[in-house]
Design a protein around this motif. Structure first.
Motif, PDB file in Angstrom:
ATOM      1  N   SER A  84     -25.105 -16.919  10.066  1.00 60.70           N
ATOM      2  CA  SER A  84     -25.043 -15.522   9.609  1.00 60.70           C
ATOM      3  C   SER A  84     -23.664 -15.247   9.042  1.00 60.70           C
ATOM      4  O   SER A  84     -23.419 -15.462   7.868  1.00 60.70           O
ATOM      5  N   GLY A  86     -20.956 -16.929   9.827  1.00 55.52           N
ATOM      6  CA  GLY A  86     -20.207 -18.194   9.701  1.00 55.52           C
ATOM      7  C   GLY A  86     -18.912 -18.214  10.497  1.00 55.52           C
ATOM      8  O   GLY A  86     -18.042 -19.046  10.249  1.00 55.52           O
ATOM      9  N   SER A  93     -23.066 -23.452  13.080  1.00 51.52           N
ATOM     10  CA  SER A  93     -23.929 -22.935  12.016  1.00 51.52           C
ATOM     11  C   SER A  93     -23.947 -23.826  10.776  1.00 51.52           C
ATOM     12  O   SER A  93     -24.665 -23.528   9.820  1.00 51.52           O
ATOM     13  N   VAL A 144     -13.027  -7.493  16.593  1.00 53.37           N
ATOM     14  CA  VAL A 144     -11.780  -7.000  16.002  1.00 53.37           C
ATOM     15  C   VAL A 144     -11.508  -7.574  14.606  1.00 53.37           C
ATOM     16  O   VAL A 144     -10.444  -7.343  14.043  1.00 53.37           O
ATOM     17  N   GLY A 149     -19.754 -12.076  11.781  1.00 55.04           N
ATOM     18  CA  GLY A 149     -21.178 -11.761  11.685  1.00 55.04           C
ATOM     19  C   GLY A 149     -21.664 -10.995  12.908  1.00 55.04           C
ATOM     20  O   GLY A 149     -21.306 -11.315  14.041  1.00 55.04           O
ATOM     21  N   LEU A 159     -17.015  -8.384  22.111  1.00 52.22           N
ATOM     22  CA  LEU A 159     -15.864  -7.624  22.621  1.00 52.22           C
ATOM     23  C   LEU A 159     -15.051  -7.115  21.448  1.00 52.22           C
ATOM     24  O   LEU A 159     -14.826  -7.868  20.511  1.00 52.22           O
ATOM     25  N   TYR A 429     -15.851 -16.949  28.305  1.00 47.48           N
ATOM     26  CA  TYR A 429     -16.580 -16.169  27.291  1.00 47.48           C
ATOM     27  C   TYR A 429     -16.911 -17.109  26.134  1.00 47.48           C
ATOM     28  O   TYR A 429     -16.021 -17.572  25.425  1.00 47.48           O
TER      29      TYR A 429
HETATM   30  C1  LIG Z   1     -11.535 -14.907  13.315  1.00 44.92           C
HETATM   31  C2  LIG Z   1     -12.520 -14.616  14.405  1.00 44.92           C
HETATM   32  C3  LIG Z   1     -12.441 -13.437  15.116  1.00 44.92           C
HETATM   33  C4  LIG Z   1     -13.333 -13.166  16.153  1.00 44.92           C
HETATM   34  N1  LIG Z   1     -13.224 -11.993  16.843  1.00 44.92           N
HETATM   35  C5  LIG Z   1     -14.094 -11.729  17.839  1.00 44.92           C
HETATM   36  C6  LIG Z   1     -14.027 -10.511  18.568  1.00 44.92           C
HETATM   37  O1  LIG Z   1     -13.190  -9.675  18.313  1.00 44.92           O
HETATM   38  N2  LIG Z   1     -14.913 -10.315  19.579  1.00 44.92           N
HETATM   39  C7  LIG Z   1     -15.861 -11.235  19.899  1.00 44.92           C
HETATM   40  O2  LIG Z   1     -16.628 -10.982  20.823  1.00 44.92           O
HETATM   41  N3  LIG Z   1     -15.958 -12.390  19.218  1.00 44.92           N
HETATM   42  C8  LIG Z   1     -15.102 -12.653  18.194  1.00 44.92           C
HETATM   43  N4  LIG Z   1     -15.188 -13.830  17.515  1.00 44.92           N
HETATM   44  C9  LIG Z   1     -16.194 -14.798  17.937  1.00 44.92           C
HETATM   45  C10 LIG Z   1     -17.527 -14.469  17.292  1.00 44.92           C
HETATM   46  O3  LIG Z   1     -18.161 -13.444  17.993  1.00 44.92           O
HETATM   47  C11 LIG Z   1     -18.436 -15.691  17.362  1.00 44.92           C
HETATM   48  O4  LIG Z   1     -17.803 -16.742  16.708  1.00 44.92           O
HETATM   49  C12 LIG Z   1     -19.803 -15.422  16.732  1.00 44.92           C
HETATM   50  O5  LIG Z   1     -20.647 -16.502  17.011  1.00 44.92           O
HETATM   51  C13 LIG Z   1     -19.719 -15.255  15.233  1.00 44.92           C
HETATM   52  O6  LIG Z   1     -20.978 -14.902  14.726  1.00 44.92           O
HETATM   53  P1  LIG Z   1     -21.366 -15.244  13.228  1.00 44.92           P
HETATM   54  O7  LIG Z   1     -22.714 -14.733  12.962  1.00 44.92           O
HETATM   55  O8  LIG Z   1     -20.247 -14.819  12.331  1.00 44.92           O
HETATM   56  O9  LIG Z   1     -21.299 -16.825  13.278  1.00 44.92           O
HETATM   57  P2  LIG Z   1     -22.210 -18.024  12.743  1.00 44.92           P
HETATM   58  O10 LIG Z   1     -21.275 -19.178  12.676  1.00 44.92           O
HETATM   59  O11 LIG Z   1     -22.963 -17.660  11.528  1.00 44.92           O
HETATM   60  O12 LIG Z   1     -23.210 -18.226  13.930  1.00 44.92           O
HETATM   61  C14 LIG Z   1     -22.780 -18.701  15.182  1.00 44.92           C
HETATM   62  C15 LIG Z   1     -23.994 -19.050  15.998  1.00 44.92           C
HETATM   63  O13 LIG Z   1     -24.704 -17.863  16.313  1.00 44.92           O
HETATM   64  C16 LIG Z   1     -26.099 -18.102  16.233  1.00 44.92           C
HETATM   65  N5  LIG Z   1     -26.660 -17.249  15.176  1.00 44.92           N
HETATM   66  C17 LIG Z   1     -26.035 -16.777  14.086  1.00 44.92           C
HETATM   67  N6  LIG Z   1     -26.857 -15.989  13.406  1.00 44.92           N
HETATM   68  C18 LIG Z   1     -28.021 -15.954  14.079  1.00 44.92           C
HETATM   69  C19 LIG Z   1     -29.255 -15.280  13.881  1.00 44.92           C
HETATM   70  N7  LIG Z   1     -29.453 -14.457  12.842  1.00 44.92           N
HETATM   71  N8  LIG Z   1     -30.241 -15.489  14.782  1.00 44.92           N
HETATM   72  C20 LIG Z   1     -30.062 -16.307  15.834  1.00 44.92           C
HETATM   73  N9  LIG Z   1     -28.917 -16.963  16.070  1.00 44.92           N
HETATM   74  C21 LIG Z   1     -27.907 -16.775  15.197  1.00 44.92           C
HETATM   75  C22 LIG Z   1     -26.287 -19.556  15.946  1.00 44.92           C
HETATM   76  O14 LIG Z   1     -26.409 -20.254  17.163  1.00 44.92           O
HETATM   77  C23 LIG Z   1     -25.000 -19.938  15.276  1.00 44.92           C
HETATM   78  O15 LIG Z   1     -24.672 -21.269  15.425  1.00 44.92           O
HETATM   79  C24 LIG Z   1     -14.325 -14.114  16.472  1.00 44.92           C
HETATM   80  C25 LIG Z   1     -14.396 -15.301  15.749  1.00 44.92           C
HETATM   81  C26 LIG Z   1     -13.504 -15.553  14.723  1.00 44.92           C
HETATM   82  C27 LIG Z   1     -13.581 -16.846  13.971  1.00 44.92           C
END
Ligand SMILES: Cc1cc2nc3c(=O)[nH]c(=O)nc-3n(C[C@H](O)[C@H](O)[C@H](O)COP(=O)(O)OP(=O)(O)OC[C@H]3O[C@@H](n4cnc5c(N)ncnc54)[C@H](O)[C@@H]3O)c2cc1C
Length: 476
Positions: A84, A86, A93, A144, A149, A159, A429
């Motif tokens: 989603s 990334g 992902s 934050v 995503g 969080l 976490y």
């Molecule tokens: C720079 C940065 C800042 C961050 N800040 C915070 C923060 O403030 N608070 C916090 O809690 N976390 C934070 N995170 C962590 C973040 O919540 C996780 O990395 C989360 O998995 C990111 O989601 P995404 O959809 O962007 O990731 P993706 O890499 O797209 O997905 C991660 C995983 O989530 C699952 N997934 C994604 N989309 C779906 C979907 N549509 N349906 C089912 N499963 C899915 C899959 O297992 C996938 O491998 C941060 C990460 C980064 C890199």
């Protein structure tokens, strides 16, 4: 040209050109192979460590494409990665030769101001949600960084700046639409597929592909009081305990965190902090700026800050305020975190030692306060597990040179183990976790007593463990 894809059993299969043409006619969104323009852009994720080459990327345009992608995976027994925003630190992902189900084009958000609810497509970012909800003076608690995503964040907890007042992102989920491993779309809420709904709130991407989320939103902003003071890191030994003592008496409206970090020389920051090691004390007040101003006054008074950026700010700007520190794909990242029942002097000692001797300027030691609404939910109310911890310490390794991978990852693990050894250490976490494979101790530390129930729900919704590229829970 043929497309090579990994099978769930570890074997390989191929799709021929005529088969691809047939699929292209079926899907509404584009199918992207190694040969297609846009392939490199589509496979790029936040963490620059992951230069992986999926066999086929389905850039889904809606739930129908997701359904057909899951059915294709099922018919051909393909290994699946779901992407989603990334931002996943562990890079689940994107995977070599996998079928990548990419929702990043599904970013629609619709706010219902009367009901104070927000409907979000599965590939939206926090910035998308903030744009549409702040127009109505509403906010869904997020993270934050605005480029994160919603999907991964919510499924793993969530969080941010509002969690002490309004809970984790997953606590605000009212319903989700999910394509499960059998290729059917189901709705999960408190009254429909309630076990699945429970599992989605903290159990990660194990149970299917979420095509839409519905959230409860809250009146926040558009202007909030933001506290952000940057002190010389050399003063951290005095400021950290003072911050800890201050947070012990905070109302739920205030969510605060500290970060030991180095600031780049950028026009976005005052000169006084350029190329300096700093301790950032930051906080948001979830109420009116008038109420927030006195509540956050101490943020800049723990000592003499190099710079104090505190003041009323648009909530959307607060949400975007750290984005510049994480340019997409340019940092290599490996993070590990420990939840703690208290922030004793033993923990602060580790935070200080590690925070003052980080291996790279972009590496940080980050400690958000928990408690408040997060703690008011019981450990079995959602899959997220134990909520009793008062703080998190996250060791966020970020660096630029591949030659430093091993040394920096070793440093992160070492610092993590040091925090883990203090008596107040509780769990971990997973959203702040960088390991591709979870060991059983980490899985147990994250889910605790919820693990058996999660494994049963996994068996019901994904018995073959098709969705295994995640913080994986085995079906049982
Ligand atoms: C720079 C940065 C800042 C961050 N800040 C915070 C923060 O403030 N608070 C916090 O809690 N976390 C934070 N995170 C962590 C973040 O919540 C996780 O990395 C989360 O998995 C990111 O989601 P995404 O959809 O962007 O990731 P993706 O890499 O797209 O997905 C991660 C995983 O989530 C699952 N997934 C994604 N989309 C779906 C979907 N549509 N349906 C089912 N499963 C899915 C899959 O297992 C996938 O491998 C941060 C990460 C980064 C890199």
């Amino acid at each position: 040209m043929t497309v090579r894809l990994s099978l769930l059993n570890g074997g390989r299969t191929e799709l021929t050109n005529p088969q691809l043409d047939e699929l292209r006619a079926m899907f509404h969104g584009p199918l992207v192979t190694r040969e297609d323009p846009g392939y490199d852009e589509s496979r790029a994720v936040q963490n620059g460590m992951f230069d992986r080459h999926p066999g086929l990327i389905v850039r889904c345009s809606g739930a129908a494409d997701v359904i057909d992608a899951v059915r294709l995976a099922r018919e051909r027994d393909l290994l699946v990665a779901v992407r989603s925003g990334g931002h996943g630190i562990a890079g689940h992902s994107v995977s070599d030769d996998a079928l990548m189900i990419d929702l990043s084009a599904m970013r629609g958000v619709w706010t219902n101001p009367a009901e104070r609810t927000v409907r979000v497509q599965g590939g939206a970012t926090l910035a998308d949600v903030d744009r549409e909800s702040q127009a109505f003076g509403l906010a869904v608690p997020g993270g934050v960084m605005s480029t994160t995503g919603v999907a991964g964040l919510t499924l793993g907890g969530g969080l941010g700046w509002l969690h002490r007042k309004y809970g984790l992102t997953c606590d605000n989920l009212i319903a989700a639409e999910v394509v499960t491993a059998d290729g059917h779309l189901v709705r999960a809420s408190g009254t429909e597929n309630a076990e699945l709904f429970w599992a989605l709130r903290g159990g990660g991407g194990n149970f299917g592909v979420v095509t839409a989320f519905e959230f409860q939103a809250h009146p926040v902003g558009p202007t909030v009081m933001f506290g952000c003071a940057m002190y010389a890191a050399a003063d951290a030994n005095e400021i950290l305990p003072a911050w800890r003592d201050w947070t012990a008496g905070l109302p739920d409206e205030v969510t605060s965190r500290v970060m030991l970090w180095s600031m780049p020389a950028t026009p976005l920051l005052p000169r006084e902090v350029h190329n300096r090691d700093v301790l950032i004390v930051a906080a948001v007040h979830a109420g009116s700026p008038d109420d927030g101003a006195p509540a956050l006054r101490p943020v800049g008074r723990f000592g003499t800050p190099l710079a104090d950026l505190s003041g009323p700010a648009s909530f959307r700007d607060v949400q975007r305020s750290l984005d510049f520190m994480f340019p997409k794909g340019q940092l290599r990242s490996y993070w590990k975190s420990v939840t703690l029942n208290e922030l004793g002097d033993d923990v602060l000692d580790v935070v200080l030692r590690r925070g003052l001797h980080r291996p790279h300027p972009r590496t940080l030691v980050h400690a958000p306060q928990l408690g408040g609404a997060v703690r008011r939910m019981g450990p079995a109310d959602t899959a997220f597990g134990d909520r009793s911890a008062a703080y998190i310490v996250s060791i966020d390794g970020n660096w630029t040179d591949a030659a430093e991978d091993a040394a920096t990852m070793h440093w992160v693990r070492d610092a993590f183990h040091e925090v883990q050894r203090v008596p107040s250490a509780a769990g971990t976490y997973l959203n702040f976790g960088g390991d591709r494979e979870l060991d059983s101790a980490t899985r147990q530390a994250a889910f605790g007593r919820n693990l058996d129930r999660l494994a049963r729900i996994k068996r019901d919704f994904d018995p073959e463990n098709r969705f295994r590229l995640n913080n994986n829970i085995q079906p049982r």
